[in-house]
Motif scaffolding. Structure first.
Motif: not given
Length: 806
Positions: A464, A466, A469, A476, A480, A673
């Motif tokens: 993922i 970030l 996100a 942030t 997530s 993440q």
């Protein structure tokens, strides 16, 4: 008769002492002796015994023998000497640190008022009068350390000497107390040489009759007719009828392990059987045989190790099983105690009480114990007929000790194996680049387990970004959206989740957004970690702690904010999102109390925890089949440290923590993440591609001539005064370059000196200098010379093959 003795002092010199007639029959190599040394009495270790000496001066005599049996023998000594030479650590201090802890007996200087009393008209400066007043309140005297505490002064030496010179105070040397005994389990057995015709009471005769034909019995398991038998047993021990032993309690085998070992023994798959066959060939050769076993997580490496140990014990050989951290020993012991008798196993690590550790050491030395399990310090156990050494998770940096004797147990396992002509197995799913490089060059036999047991799939890994996100406020998020969804699905399915964060504490630090002040430790140049549960700011390097301020101490602003994410913050977020879930946290804060780590792991095993939040303690070695989801909250933390191994450590920790997922029947899933999704360490971890990572990392190392294409020695300097230290260290840097050019024809690169990333710890400013070259010998000689020439009051520490550059 004379003995050569090594004493735990900062000198490589050994010393010769005469042996008094009363001790001639008992003195031997490997025993501790109490010797006079200047005005003190210190513990020494006997290195050799000879009838004559070339020394022409009158020699002092040893004062006492401290051991009935040697702690090591002549065959063990060459290994200890090698360790001392390679790590540039005096032999006496090396022996004092590798032998069981809390063994040293030495004298301490105590100060008290002179016997003629306290003169009423004493005319001394106020600082000396303070010492006199303090000693007057303690007629029995005080050791100098306690005197420093009570006077709140560290500079007492000059005043004490002046008071002694005028006859107001006196000093004497007193021996320290013997180490306290542990509260481990007590076992008893008949002494093989017990007197056959000795007179016994009826109670003693019943005990002896019961013990006949039995190897060892736990005193707590004696039949009820022997109520309170300890007094009788102690009498029998003094008379030579029985031996009483103290041993660390081993965990009972789990129900699963008991079933495995009895009704359903494990059948090796073809890959495991092939690896075991190669190990057995090595064992049969009776020669030093180093092997690297690379097996993916869940491939059954531990079962191969246990089968190899079984072969060794059947042949009356000894085996050593090393794990990187104490946290791993109990689950491993749970498996081992289901396979081997408890009386044949010793557990050695820093968490074992001194008395039990000493007792186990003596039993190992006598050959009564042939299997030793433990963390890095177990490497030095005097195992008889050592045939097998296993280094599990060999890549782990915890095998390196970062203070005093800075040894690497992984590397020393190979040295010890060479001395013992033993088989050494280095095992890992993610071998150290250095180990794989040696295997590729043919120095180690290369063994592989490329698939999981029953060909279970490795977990699917999702990365993922970030950077993309955002939560509802545009910030942030800690977790997530895909990770939150996966946690919800796992919770609904009745499976378990593990969230990994390589940090502890609620937030990394507190700061003031108005003036930019960060709340830092007054002793170390480090941000204080905010622990919300205790409402404390803590320094994790010097243990300084205090309550957080409501207002900024610099600008008096009231907008003090926290920055960063720690395990407490993640735990709080999980509880907010999933109030119905059973949540626990496993880090160095929640496991500080004895037994708390085992309690958390048992709850996880019993499926009493749905989501476990943890640090590196949870990344390796543990096997919990119901964990199907692993979330890595912040993969970037280890990528940004000042270390050429940063990418390697990141790849290893991500692969290891991912390996906790999907070890049962249900497939696993991993979500990572990161703010850096295109880094090769993350991409290769996502693909479970060790070989691809190794190829890229090796190219990077070769271009910059980092290990394994070079050797490194680190030299650490520290001083309490920063400006004086900077000048002294700069002089040492110039001198290091001069020496490097003059001492050897080999090119040695001198890097630094530079301020350490942790620039101040416990009130001392820190700098480091790195020496890099092709061969270790010239580097060692240069490092020793630099340490000898250090000036300006610098404290110098040498770190051969450093792992930690902080």
């Amino acid at each position: 008769m004379f003995v050569t003795v090594a004493i735990a002092i900062p000198s490589a010199k050994t010393f010769t002492y005469a042996v008094p007639a009363s001790l001639l029959a008992d003195v031997a190599v490997g025993k501790r002796v109490l010797v006079p040394f200047g005005r003190k009495r210190l513990t020494g270790f006997v290195l050799s015994v000879q009838p004559e000496t070339l020394c022409t001066q009158d020699l002092k005599e040893i004062l006492a023998l401290l051991d009935a049996d040697p702690l090591f023998g002549p065959d063990d000594l060459p290994f200890y000497e090698w360790v001392s030479r390679y790590y540039l650590h005096p032999l006496g201090k090396t022996l004092g640190e590798v032998l069981p802890g809390a063994l040293a007996v030495k004298s301490h200087r105590w100060w008290r008022l002179a016997e003629n009393g306290l003169p009423a008209d004493r005319n001394v400066p106020p600082e000396q009068d303070q010492i006199i007043a303090c000693l007057a309140r303690h007629p029995a005297g005080l050791p100098v350390n306690r005197l420093r505490q009570l006077t709140a002064r560290t500079d007492l030496a000059r005043d004490l000497r002046r008071l002694e010179a005028v006859g107001l105070v006196t000093a004497e040397e007193r021996l320290n107390r013997a180490p306290s005994r542990s509260k481990g389990e007590k076992w008893v057995c008949l002494d093989p040489d017990f007197p056959r015709n000795g007179r016994l009471t009826s109670r003693q005769a019943v005990i002896i009759a019961f013990l006949k034909g039995r190897s060892e019995t736990r005193i707590g398991d004696l039949p009820p007719l022997f109520s309170d038998p300890i007094a009788a047993l102690r009498t029998l021990a003094r008379r030579g009828f029985v031996r009483i032993m103290e041993r660390t309690r081993l965990p009972p085998p789990s129900e699963e392990e008991t079933v495995r070992g009895s009704e359903h023994p494990i059948v090796l798959n073809p890959r495991q059987a092939a690896v075991l066959a190669e190990i057995e060939q090595c064992l049969a050769s009776g020669l030093f045989s180093p092997s690297l076993l690379q097996g993916v997580t869940g491939s059954g490496k531990t079962e191969v190790y246990l089968r190899a140990i079984e072969r060794v014990l059947q042949g009356q050989g000894g085996a050593l099983y090393l794990v990187p951290e104490i946290a791993l020993t109990n689950q491993l012991l749970n498996r081992i105690s289901g396979r081997f008798p408890a009386s044949t196993i010793a557990v050695l690590h820093s968490g074992i009480a001194a008395g039990a550790r000493f007792e186990q050491w003596r039993r190992i030395r006598r050959g009564e114990i042939r299997l030793v399990v433990g963390a890095r310090s177990a490497l030095f156990a005097p195992i008889q007929n050592l045939r097998l050494i296993i280094v599990d998770e060999e890549h782990d940096p915890s095998y390196k000790q970062d203070d005093r004797l800075r040894y690497n147990a992984r590397d020393l396992a190979l040295v010890r194996g060479r001395y013992a002509q033993a088989t050494v197995i280095l095992g890992s799913a993610t071998p150290a680049v250095q180990s794989r490089f040696q295997a590729d060059r043919g120095r180690y036999r290369y063994l592989t387990l490329p698939a999981r047991i029953d060909d279970r799939p490795l977990p699917a890994v999702e990365v993922i970004d970030l950077r993309l996100a955002r939560d509802e406020q545009g910030r942030t998020p800690v977790l997530s959206s895909p990770l939150v969804t996966a946690l919800r699905e796992t919770l609904a399915s009745g499976k378990q989740s593990l969230l990994f964060l390589n940090r502890r504490g609620f937030h990394t630090y507190l700061f003031c957004p108005d003036c930019g002040l960060a709340f830092t430790c007054p002793n170390c140049d480090l941000a204080l970690t905010h622990h919300a549960g205790e409402n404390l700011l803590k320094c994790h390097h010097c243990d300084y702690h205090r309550k957080p301020d409501a207002l900024c101490p610099a600008c008096r602003g009231n907008r003090v904010r926290s920055y960063g994410t720690g395990t407490e913050r993640v735990e709080e977020e999980i509880r907010r999102l999933f109030p119905e879930a059973r949540i626990a946290r496993l880090d160095s804060d929640t496991t500080a109390r004895r037994g708390s780590l085992d309690a958390i792991l048992r709850r996880l095993e019993r499926r009493e925890i749905d989501i476990l939040v943890g640090t590196q303690m949870i990344t390796k070695g543990h096997d919990f089949p119901q964990i199907t989801l692993v979330g890595v909250v912040a993969a970037d933390a280890s990528l940004n440290i000042a270390d050429f191994r940063a990418a390697e450590r990141t790849f290893q920790v991500l692969t290891q923590v991912a390996g906790r997922s999907g070890r049962g029947d249900a497939p696993g899933r991993v979500i990572i993440q990161t703010f850096n999704p295109n880094h090769y360490a993350l991409l290769r971890a996502q693909q479970h591609d060790y070989d691809g990572f190794y190829t890229e990392e090796l190219q990077f190392r070769q271009e910059l001539t980092y290990p394994p294409f070079s050797r490194i020695v680190g030299i650490h300097f520290s001083l309490g005064k920063r400006e004086e230290g900077k000048r002294a260290v700069a002089r040492m840097g110039r001198r290091a370059r001069e020496l490097a050019a003059s001492l050897t024809a080999e090119k040695i690169e001198v890097i630094g000196p530079a301020e350490s990333p942790l620039a101040r710890i416990r009130g001392r400013y820190r700098w480091q200098l790195l020496l890099k070259g092709k061969q270790s010998g010239p580097l060692h000689r240069l490092a020793e010379r630099i340490a000898q020439e250090a000036d300006g009051g610098l404290r110098v520490q040498i770190d051969v093959d450093p792992i930690n550059f902080m």
